[in-house]
Write a protein that holds these residues in place. Structure first.
Motif, short mmCIF file in Angstrom:
data_model
loop_
_atom_site.label_atom_id
_atom_site.label_comp_id
_atom_site.label_asym_id
_atom_site.label_seq_id
_atom_site.Cartn_x
_atom_site.Cartn_y
_atom_site.Cartn_z
N GLN A 241 43.73 39.58 -76.18
CA GLN A 241 44.10 38.94 -74.92
C GLN A 241 45.05 37.77 -75.15
O GLN A 241 44.87 36.97 -76.06
N GLU A 242 46.04 37.67 -74.29
CA GLU A 242 46.89 36.49 -74.22
C GLU A 242 46.49 35.72 -72.97
O GLU A 242 46.73 36.17 -71.86
N LYS A 243 45.85 34.58 -73.16
CA LYS A 243 45.33 33.83 -72.03
C LYS A 243 46.41 32.92 -71.44
O LYS A 243 46.86 31.98 -72.07
N VAL A 244 46.82 33.26 -70.22
CA VAL A 244 47.82 32.46 -69.51
C VAL A 244 47.26 32.12 -68.13
O VAL A 244 46.92 33.02 -67.36
N TRP A 245 47.11 30.85 -67.84
CA TRP A 245 46.59 30.44 -66.54
C TRP A 245 47.26 29.14 -66.13
O TRP A 245 47.46 28.26 -66.96
N ARG A 246 47.60 29.02 -64.88
CA ARG A 246 48.20 27.80 -64.38
C ARG A 246 47.33 27.25 -63.26
O ARG A 246 46.68 27.99 -62.52
N GLY A 247 47.31 25.95 -63.14
CA GLY A 247 46.55 25.31 -62.08
C GLY A 247 47.20 25.52 -60.73
O GLY A 247 48.34 25.97 -60.62
N LEU A 371 41.29 40.22 -57.78
CA LEU A 371 41.25 38.82 -58.17
C LEU A 371 41.40 38.70 -59.68
O LEU A 371 40.68 39.36 -60.44
N GLU A 372 42.30 37.82 -60.10
CA GLU A 372 42.51 37.54 -61.51
C GLU A 372 41.51 36.48 -61.95
O GLU A 372 41.31 35.48 -61.27
N ILE A 373 40.88 36.68 -63.10
CA ILE A 373 39.83 35.79 -63.58
C ILE A 373 40.45 34.64 -64.36
O ILE A 373 41.23 34.85 -65.30
N GLY A 374 40.07 33.41 -63.99
CA GLY A 374 40.60 32.21 -64.65
C GLY A 374 39.53 31.44 -65.39
O GLY A 374 38.51 32.00 -65.81
N PRO A 375 39.71 30.15 -65.56
CA PRO A 375 38.77 29.34 -66.35
C PRO A 375 37.41 29.20 -65.67
O PRO A 375 37.28 29.30 -64.45
N GLU A 376 36.39 28.95 -66.48
CA GLU A 376 35.04 28.82 -65.98
C GLU A 376 34.79 27.40 -65.46
O GLU A 376 35.14 26.42 -66.11
N ILE A 377 34.17 27.32 -64.29
CA ILE A 377 33.80 26.03 -63.70
C ILE A 377 32.40 25.63 -64.15
O ILE A 377 32.15 24.50 -64.55
N MET A 384 39.25 31.99 -59.61
CA MET A 384 39.92 33.29 -59.48
C MET A 384 41.19 33.13 -58.64
O MET A 384 41.18 32.40 -57.65
N ARG A 385 42.22 33.82 -59.07
CA ARG A 385 43.50 33.75 -58.35
C ARG A 385 43.66 34.98 -57.47
O ARG A 385 43.60 36.11 -57.94
N ALA A 386 43.86 34.73 -56.17
CA ALA A 386 44.10 35.81 -55.23
C ALA A 386 45.58 36.16 -55.13
O ALA A 386 45.95 37.32 -55.00
N ASN A 387 46.43 35.12 -55.18
CA ASN A 387 47.88 35.31 -55.14
C ASN A 387 48.54 34.03 -55.63
O ASN A 387 47.85 33.10 -56.08
N ASP A 388 49.85 33.94 -55.52
CA ASP A 388 50.57 32.78 -56.06
C ASP A 388 50.23 31.48 -55.34
O ASP A 388 50.49 30.40 -55.87
N ALA A 389 49.63 31.58 -54.15
CA ALA A 389 49.38 30.37 -53.37
C ALA A 389 47.90 30.15 -53.04
O ALA A 389 47.57 29.30 -52.22
N GLU A 413 42.80 22.68 -60.00
CA GLU A 413 44.08 21.98 -60.04
C GLU A 413 44.57 21.78 -61.47
O GLU A 413 45.75 21.97 -61.76
N HIS A 414 43.65 21.42 -62.34
CA HIS A 414 44.01 21.12 -63.74
C HIS A 414 43.01 21.81 -64.66
O HIS A 414 42.04 21.18 -65.10
N PRO A 415 43.19 23.09 -64.95
CA PRO A 415 42.19 23.85 -65.71
C PRO A 415 41.92 23.30 -67.10
O PRO A 415 40.85 23.51 -67.66
N ALA A 416 42.87 22.60 -67.70
CA ALA A 416 42.65 22.05 -69.04
C ALA A 416 41.67 20.90 -68.99
O ALA A 416 41.05 20.57 -69.98
#
Length: 416
Positions: A241-247, A371-377, A384-389, A413-416
């Motif tokens: 996996q290449e993990k790419v996620w933006r806030g 839904l795209e899976i992102g960082p764990e809260i 989860m990302r539904a779309n670009d917005a 907002e700031h996944p890191a």
């Protein structure tokens, strides 16, 4: 696609997708049964249904439709995901759905394990615990739709099922995968197809995962999935996996319909520092509250505004007695769906939802496809990302710490 998963609600499905993603599988959560094929890069597909509290025949039909789609994607193993508190009634829907899936797959030796130690859910001697309390003393006995009055999963499942229910105790599970495999065979010889397995640690879940390597069907909470990716990895079938996620910047709003003890505590804590509007069943049933007006109110606030209907068990019981449990649930879910639509239409980009039924209504109301899976809260709850917005956090009622809502907004907002 290697692993095909069917979840009986949306928050639980995101919990499962989060578990699989952390274990290294390229996972996507689908909202309902898709009408197109999955991308070739997807290794684990999670079809999220809203089938936990609907009539049994409808839950079975939807689950079989999801199974057929996952089979068409080439899946080699299937997982039926339900809540780690085994949310169901004497009629179902866990037992009937598990048996229908087993029938369709010709599956025997079907593991039943709702344990999720990371969230305090363990199974010992066939009994389900929430932290140090039996399930029936954890607050789940007051659930408005699926009150859990019996912690013995063997007994509760047997009432729902046609066949007899087996059990593998902790003493065997701790001996490892080979001992579990032998015990599964022994239970099968005794005529048990659905087999409750103890698990009190992540090591137990990993051992169960290894024992399930060649089983066509596994059932449980998200914890049972922890050991499954390693089986595919050992066969050289997983990619790197290449993990790419933006806030996601922009307005954040909390919607809470869960009446669990944990969520009510989180609601009280959040309301002490942020704007909050409580929505009563009376107002929803009378039509005196407007989704559009609430959305306008939320966007005019500072901080992280919250709109909630999380009430204590006594008040929920009063509302159900007055209006009918099904009518109240349907009206509040429809209302939250409308609020979510109004918020997103007005520019909300971070939406936090508490409660399985509420989250299902929100996702369905927004007509989201996948839904795209992102960082764990928190354990079991990813961004989860539904779309670009738009990003979402869908929380099961009992998950998350006291400051979950603020923490979710921050990580979005700031996944890191």
């Amino acid at each position: 696609m290697l692993l095909g998963c069917i979840g009986d609600d949306f928050t639980g499905s995101s919990d499962l997708a989060n578990t699989l993603t952390k274990a290294g599988m390229r996972s996507v959560q689908y909202v309902g049964v898709p009408d197109t094929s999955a991308a070739a890069t997807v290794e684990a597909g999670v079809v999220a249904l809203k089938s936990r509290s609907i009539p049994v025949q409808d839950a079975v039909a939807q689950s079989l439709a999801a199974l057929a789609w996952l089979q068409a994607q080439g899946c080699r193993q299937f997982l039926f995901k339900y809540c780690s508190t085994f949310d169901s009634t004497p009629e179902g829907n866990i037992g009937p759905v598990a048996e229908a899936l087993a029938d369709a797959l010709g599956a025997r030796q079907v593991i039943v394990c709702p344990a999720f130690p990371g969230a305090g859910r363990t199974v010992y001697q066939g009994h389900l615990f929430v932290n140090d309390r039996l399930l029936s003393e954890s607050g789940m006995q007051h659930h408005p739709l699926t009150p859990m009055s019996d912690p013995d999963i063997r007994r509760w499942l047997a009432v729902q099922s046609r066949g007899s229910v087996g059990h593998i105790g902790a003493q065997i599970v701790r001996q490892g995968a080979q001992a579990i495999t032998e015990a599964l065979t022994a239970q099968d010889v005794c005529g048990h197809r659905l087999i409750v397995t103890d698990a009190v640690s992540e090591d137990d879940l990993m051992a169960l995962g290894r024992a399930a390597a060649d089983l066509p069907l596994v059932t449980g909470g998200s914890g049972i999935a922890m050991g499954l990716p390693e089986n595919f990895r050992a066969r050289g079938e997983l990619s790197v996996q290449e993990k790419v996620w933006r806030g996601q910047m922009g307005p954040a709003v909390v919607l809470s319909g869960s009446c669990s003890e944990a969520t009510r505590g989180q609601v009280a804590r959040h309301a002490a520092c942020n704007p909050a509007r409580e929505i009563s069943a009376d107002a929803v049933m009378a039509g005196t509250v407007s989704a559009g007006d609430l959305a306008e109110w939320a966007l005019a606030q500072e901080g992280i505004p919250m709109i909630y209907s999380s009430a204590d068990p006594a008040r929920v019981a009063q509302d159900q007695a007055r209006f009918g449990a099904a009518a109240v649930a349907a009206a509040i879910e429809a209302f939250f769906a409308g609020v979510a639509q109004a918020l997103v239409a007005r520019g909300v980009t971070r939406l936090i939802s508490a409660g399985g039924e509420t989250s299902g209504a929100v996702v369905s109301g927004l007509s989201l496809g996948q839904l795209e899976i992102g960082p764990e809260i928190a354990p079991g709850v990813p961004v989860m990302r539904a779309n670009d917005a738009l990003v979402l956090a869908l929380k099961s009622g009992n998950f998350g710490g006291p400051d979950f809502f603020a923490e979710a907004a921050r990580i979005m907002e700031h996944p890191a």
